[in-house]
Design a protein around this motif. Structure first.
Motif, PDB file in Angstrom:
ATOM      1  N   THR A  41      31.857   1.514  12.895  1.00 18.76           N
ATOM      2  CA  THR A  41      32.440   0.825  14.047  1.00 18.76           C
ATOM      3  C   THR A  41      32.917   1.824  15.091  1.00 18.76           C
ATOM      4  OG1 THR A  41      33.142  -0.997  12.618  1.00 18.76           O
ATOM      5  CG2 THR A  41      34.188  -0.835  14.776  1.00 18.76           C
ATOM      6  N   ALA A  42      33.619   2.864  14.656  1.00 19.42           N
ATOM      7  CA  ALA A  42      34.124   3.878  15.589  1.00 19.42           C
ATOM      8  C   ALA A  42      32.976   4.579  16.305  1.00 19.42           C
ATOM      9  CB  ALA A  42      34.985   4.893  14.840  1.00 19.42           C
ATOM     10  N   LEU A  45      31.604   2.137  18.977  1.00 19.34           N
ATOM     11  CA  LEU A  45      32.534   1.937  20.086  1.00 19.34           C
ATOM     12  C   LEU A  45      32.619   3.171  20.984  1.00 19.34           C
ATOM     13  CD1 LEU A  45      35.461   0.010  18.334  1.00 19.34           C
ATOM     14  CD2 LEU A  45      33.730  -0.917  19.890  1.00 19.34           C
ATOM     15  N   ALA A  46      32.519   4.358  20.397  1.00 20.39           N
ATOM     16  CA  ALA A  46      32.574   5.581  21.202  1.00 20.39           C
ATOM     17  C   ALA A  46      31.395   5.691  22.149  1.00 20.39           C
ATOM     18  CB  ALA A  46      32.616   6.803  20.277  1.00 20.39           C
ATOM     19  N   PRO A  49      31.190   1.559  25.677  1.00 20.36           N
ATOM     20  CA  PRO A  49      32.500   1.151  26.190  1.00 20.36           C
ATOM     21  C   PRO A  49      32.575  -0.300  26.659  1.00 20.36           C
ATOM     22  CG  PRO A  49      31.362   2.577  27.753  1.00 20.36           C
ATOM     23  CD  PRO A  49      30.555   2.601  26.503  1.00 20.36           C
ATOM     24  N   ALA A 155      39.415   0.872  13.174  1.00 19.07           N
ATOM     25  CA  ALA A 155      38.631   1.444  14.274  1.00 19.07           C
ATOM     26  C   ALA A 155      38.934   0.722  15.585  1.00 19.07           C
ATOM     27  CB  ALA A 155      37.139   1.369  13.953  1.00 19.07           C
ATOM     28  N   CYS A 156      39.086  -0.594  15.520  1.00 24.30           N
ATOM     29  CA  CYS A 156      39.395  -1.371  16.727  1.00 24.30           C
ATOM     30  C   CYS A 156      40.788  -1.037  17.250  1.00 24.30           C
ATOM     31  CB  CYS A 156      39.292  -2.866  16.432  1.00 24.30           C
ATOM     32  SG  CYS A 156      37.610  -3.443  16.168  1.00 24.30           S
ATOM     33  N   VAL A 158      42.401   1.789  17.006  1.00 25.06           N
ATOM     34  CA  VAL A 158      42.342   3.099  17.666  1.00 25.06           C
ATOM     35  C   VAL A 158      41.688   2.992  19.041  1.00 25.06           C
ATOM     36  CG1 VAL A 158      41.331   5.410  17.541  1.00 25.06           C
ATOM     37  CG2 VAL A 158      42.392   4.410  15.512  1.00 25.06           C
ATOM     38  N   ALA A 159      40.643   2.162  19.142  1.00 25.31           N
ATOM     39  CA  ALA A 159      39.890   2.037  20.398  1.00 25.31           C
ATOM     40  C   ALA A 159      40.518   1.052  21.376  1.00 25.31           C
ATOM     41  CB  ALA A 159      38.452   1.607  20.087  1.00 25.31           C
ATOM     42  N   VAL A 161      40.394  -2.295  21.077  1.00 27.27           N
ATOM     43  CA  VAL A 161      39.442  -3.401  21.209  1.00 27.27           C
ATOM     44  C   VAL A 161      39.875  -4.538  20.289  1.00 27.27           C
ATOM     45  CG1 VAL A 161      37.029  -4.085  20.800  1.00 27.27           C
ATOM     46  CG2 VAL A 161      37.546  -1.858  21.798  1.00 27.27           C
TER      47      VAL A 161
END
Length: 202
Positions: A41-42, A45-46, A49, A155-156, A158-159, A161
């Motif tokens: 996931t991370a 997402l990286a 965007p 992961a979400c 951190v991002a 999202v």
């Protein structure tokens, strides 16, 4: 755009089966377990965007007194249920150890008819009545168990999202009885989720 994260290809194919052509939805199979789910996931997402919401989706075990086989469960929160320490007095959560949080909130996905409650993430699937009873005692709001949700949720977080989780119930949380599993109906339920997921992209 919505990203749907599954563990394995058969789950990805089931979700894709329901998604209408032209929908702004990407479906990614990242592997089994919270570490693979978080990393996959991370990574996505990286590089993308434009993702607004990530949904962890797949088949899973259900608390059958709350959600029947072949139906959908939607997470109100994702819990890392086996992240902590054993002790003679029982399981100690990461929260109680003072090392972090083991529960993250989930977006309430607008899926009519789905049962809502906590979804547990485990690295070892529950296979005994004793462990099932212990989990239900510790998490009385739990409706289902999977292996990836909390990793996706981390992961979400951190991002920045939005995160959601949906589980199509293929078996009961507890003793492993493969003859009673309903994999086909659960995959069909995932396809019905796929048909609805594009409407979640606001």
């Amino acid at each position: 755009m919505i990203l749907v994260v599954t563990a394995v290809e058969v789950e990805r194919a089931a979700v894709l089966r329901g998604i209408p052509a032209g929908a702004r939805v990407e479906v990614l199979a990242v592997g089994v377990g919270p570490a693979a789910a978080a990393a996959g996931t991370a990574w996505y997402l990286a590089r993308n965007p434009g993702v607004t919401t990530v949904v962890s989706a797949g088949i899973g075990g259900g608390v059958l007194t709350r959600v029947p086989l072949g139906e959908l469960a939607v997470a109100t929160r994702s819990i890392a249920a086996d992240l902590g320490a054993d002790s003679p007095d029982g399981f100690i959560t990461l929260d109680d150890l003072g090392f972090g949080a083991t529960s993250l909130p989930a977006t309430d996905l607008a899926l009519p008819g789905a049962v809502r409650g906590a979804v547990l993430t485990v690295s070892t699937v529950t296979g005994t009545a004793a462990r099932a009873a212990d989990l239900e005692k510790r998490y009385p709001d739990a409706v289902a168990e999977g292996m990836e949700g909390f990793g996706v949720a981390q992961a979400c977080a951190v991002a920045g999202v939005a995160f959601g989780e949906v589980r199509a119930i293929s078996n009961a949380v507890g003793p492993r009885d493969r003859a009673a599993w309903k994999i086909g109906p659960a995959l069909d339920a995932l396809a019905s989720f796929g048909a609805a997921v594009a409407t979640l992209d606001g």
